[in-house]
Design a protein around this motif. Structure first.
Motif, PDB file in Angstrom:
ATOM      1  N   UNK A  39       0.817  -1.208   0.000  1.00  0.00           N
ATOM      2  CA  UNK A  39       0.000   0.000   0.000  1.00  0.00           C
ATOM      3  C   UNK A  39       0.854   1.262   0.000  1.00  0.00           C
ATOM      4  N   UNK A  40       0.158   2.369  -0.172  1.00  0.00           N
ATOM      5  CA  UNK A  40       0.786   3.685  -0.083  1.00  0.00           C
ATOM      6  C   UNK A  40       0.831   4.044   1.395  1.00  0.00           C
ATOM      7  N   UNK A  41       1.902   3.673   2.065  1.00  0.00           N
ATOM      8  CA  UNK A  41       1.982   3.790   3.515  1.00  0.00           C
ATOM      9  C   UNK A  41       1.763   5.217   4.030  1.00  0.00           C
ATOM     10  N   UNK A  42       2.429   6.245   3.478  1.00  0.00           N
ATOM     11  CA  UNK A  42       2.205   7.596   4.005  1.00  0.00           C
ATOM     12  C   UNK A  42       0.737   8.018   3.956  1.00  0.00           C
ATOM     13  N   UNK A  43       0.066   7.690   2.852  1.00  0.00           N
ATOM     14  CA  UNK A  43      -1.350   8.072   2.729  1.00  0.00           C
ATOM     15  C   UNK A  43      -2.204   7.315   3.737  1.00  0.00           C
ATOM     16  N   UNK A  44      -1.980   6.015   3.867  1.00  0.00           N
ATOM     17  CA  UNK A  44      -2.788   5.214   4.781  1.00  0.00           C
ATOM     18  C   UNK A  44      -2.546   5.615   6.237  1.00  0.00           C
ATOM     19  N   UNK A  45      -1.302   5.869   6.605  1.00  0.00           N
ATOM     20  CA  UNK A  45      -1.019   6.261   7.982  1.00  0.00           C
ATOM     21  C   UNK A  45      -1.587   7.635   8.295  1.00  0.00           C
ATOM     22  N   UNK A  46      -1.546   8.528   7.330  1.00  0.00           N
ATOM     23  CA  UNK A  46      -2.150   9.847   7.540  1.00  0.00           C
ATOM     24  C   UNK A  46      -3.654   9.719   7.745  1.00  0.00           C
ATOM     25  N   UNK A  47      -4.297   8.871   6.945  1.00  0.00           N
ATOM     26  CA  UNK A  47      -5.733   8.653   7.100  1.00  0.00           C
ATOM     27  C   UNK A  47      -6.059   8.115   8.490  1.00  0.00           C
ATOM     28  N   UNK A  48      -5.233   7.179   8.951  1.00  0.00           N
ATOM     29  CA  UNK A  48      -5.513   6.583  10.260  1.00  0.00           C
ATOM     30  C   UNK A  48      -5.323   7.581  11.384  1.00  0.00           C
ATOM     31  N   UNK A  49      -4.259   8.367  11.339  1.00  0.00           N
ATOM     32  CA  UNK A  49      -3.973   9.265  12.455  1.00  0.00           C
ATOM     33  C   UNK A  49      -4.915  10.468  12.503  1.00  0.00           C
ATOM     34  N   UNK A  50      -5.809  10.568  11.551  1.00  0.00           N
ATOM     35  CA  UNK A  50      -6.873  11.566  11.644  1.00  0.00           C
ATOM     36  C   UNK A  50      -7.947  11.133  12.639  1.00  0.00           C
ATOM     37  N   UNK A  51      -7.964   9.847  12.993  1.00  0.00           N
ATOM     38  CA  UNK A  51      -8.920   9.319  13.962  1.00  0.00           C
ATOM     39  C   UNK A  51      -8.342   9.382  15.374  1.00  0.00           C
ATOM     40  N   UNK A  52      -9.230   9.381  16.358  1.00  0.00           N
ATOM     41  CA  UNK A  52      -8.781   9.291  17.745  1.00  0.00           C
ATOM     42  C   UNK A  52      -8.246   7.894  18.044  1.00  0.00           C
ATOM     43  N   UNK A  53      -8.864   6.911  17.443  1.00  0.00           N
ATOM     44  CA  UNK A  53      -8.421   5.518  17.516  1.00  0.00           C
ATOM     45  C   UNK A  53      -9.021   4.835  16.307  1.00  0.00           C
ATOM     46  N   UNK A  54      -8.438   3.715  15.897  1.00  0.00           N
ATOM     47  CA  UNK A  54      -9.003   3.093  14.711  1.00  0.00           C
ATOM     48  C   UNK A  54      -8.290   1.837  14.267  1.00  0.00           C
ATOM     49  N   UNK A  55      -8.867   1.239  13.231  1.00  0.00           N
ATOM     50  CA  UNK A  55      -8.326   0.018  12.643  1.00  0.00           C
ATOM     51  C   UNK A  55      -8.443   0.103  11.130  1.00  0.00           C
ATOM     52  N   UNK A  56      -7.547  -0.580  10.454  1.00  0.00           N
ATOM     53  CA  UNK A  56      -7.669  -0.767   9.011  1.00  0.00           C
ATOM     54  C   UNK A  56      -8.529  -2.008   8.780  1.00  0.00           C
ATOM     55  N   UNK A  57      -9.447  -1.915   7.814  1.00  0.00           N
ATOM     56  CA  UNK A  57     -10.342  -3.035   7.548  1.00  0.00           C
ATOM     57  C   UNK A  57     -10.383  -3.326   6.057  1.00  0.00           C
ATOM     58  N   UNK A  58     -10.734  -4.576   5.736  1.00  0.00           N
ATOM     59  CA  UNK A  58     -10.875  -4.999   4.355  1.00  0.00           C
ATOM     60  C   UNK A  58     -12.090  -5.917   4.259  1.00  0.00           C
ATOM     61  N   UNK A  59     -12.712  -6.045   3.084  1.00  0.00           N
ATOM     62  CA  UNK A  59     -13.903  -6.883   2.961  1.00  0.00           C
ATOM     63  C   UNK A  59     -13.570  -8.362   3.088  1.00  0.00           C
TER      64      UNK A  59
ATOM     65  N   UNK B  52     -19.208  -7.040   7.171  1.00  0.00           N
ATOM     66  CA  UNK B  52     -18.382  -7.373   6.006  1.00  0.00           C
ATOM     67  C   UNK B  52     -16.954  -6.872   6.162  1.00  0.00           C
ATOM     68  N   UNK B  53     -16.639  -6.253   7.318  1.00  0.00           N
ATOM     69  CA  UNK B  53     -15.356  -5.576   7.459  1.00  0.00           C
ATOM     70  C   UNK B  53     -14.470  -6.270   8.488  1.00  0.00           C
ATOM     71  N   UNK B  54     -13.433  -6.928   7.972  1.00  0.00           N
ATOM     72  CA  UNK B  54     -12.471  -7.628   8.816  1.00  0.00           C
ATOM     73  C   UNK B  54     -11.284  -6.721   9.117  1.00  0.00           C
ATOM     74  N   UNK B  55     -10.687  -6.910  10.285  1.00  0.00           N
ATOM     75  CA  UNK B  55      -9.541  -6.100  10.686  1.00  0.00           C
ATOM     76  C   UNK B  55      -8.252  -6.676  10.111  1.00  0.00           C
TER      77      UNK B  55
END
Length: 234
Positions: free
Chosen positions: A111-131, A158-161
């Motif tokens: 994946x595009x790590x910088x983009x994905x990490x930026x998206x995640x750190x916009x949350x207070x807490x969170x997880x990456x999920x896939x179908x 439908x969303x697995x961690x």
């Protein structure tokens, strides 16, 4: 400074190997480094604390693969009660207001790590999920932008961690994990990281970042690893 913890104290029985799971090699690289370096390819260029939690008997074999001032090693004596308990062995390093990621050692990212990490750190807490509908995964059920339930080895959406979990403040994980373990919430006898979020969701909006199936690949079983590596486990 951000903390990244990788728990690596399990038995790895699904690998059908005498080698500890995190030390099984893929393309000549141990799984734990393959996971870390594909999760964030430029991680060694950033000011982060990388914390590996391993069994005492596996410390020397693990350390020979990496010598870096940003790495700290925490040891446990034998198998813990699960991944959450393993991460808690590093409590003295993560019970802070600093951001925390936990990262499983049995996955590879594309994946595009910088983009994905930026998206995640916009949350207070969170997880990456896939179908997915695979019962060996953990799942989250959402209402709007916030999670309302997490389940392990039970398909509730439908969303697995993926094996990546995030908290803007590491102390939130510690507090929710303490609550989970005090209530002894286990799945198949183990304390799982995903289940700690059920003790946080009333206080913090736990968000998700949705990724494509192709962006992350599980290599937690012998079959999955062989499919990925197309060679025998070494």
């Amino acid at each position: 400074m951000m903390n990244i913890v990788m728990p690596m104290a399990g038995l790895g029985t699904r690998m059908n190997s005498q080698v500890p799971k995190h030390l099984i090699t893929i393309q000549g690289v141990p799984l734990f480094l393959k996971a870390l370096n594909t999760f964030w390819p430029t991680i060694w260029q950033h000011a982060v604390n990388i914390i590996f939690v391993v069994q005492e008997q596996h410390l020397a074999a693990s350390q020979q693969h990496i010598q870096d001032p940003n790495v700290q090693w925490v040891t446990v004596n034998g198998v813990t009660s699960g991944p959450a308990a393993t991460v808690m062995a590093a409590r003295h390093l993560i019970d802070t207001e600093q951001p925390l990621f936990t990262l499983n050692c049995d996955q590879v990212f594309h994946w595009d790590a910088p983009r994905r990490l930026q998206q995640m750190t916009e949350h207070a807490a969170g997880v990456f999920v896939f179908p997915s509908q695979d019962e060996k995964c953990s799942y989250v059920r959402m209402e709007g932008d916030c999670a309302v339930e997490f389940a392990e080895k039970q398909v509730i959406s439908h969303w697995a961690l993926t094996g990546v979990h995030y908290w803007r403040e590491g102390r939130w994980f510690v507090k929710s994990c303490e609550q989970m373990m005090q209530q002894d919430v286990r799945v198949r006898g183990e304390h799982y990281i995903s289940m700690t979020y059920n003790h946080l969701i009333d206080d913090v909006c736990v968000g998700v970042v949705r990724v494509d199936e192709q962006e992350t690949q599980l290599v937690g079983t012998e079959q999955e690893l062989l499919q990925y590596a197309s060679k025998k486990i070494t």
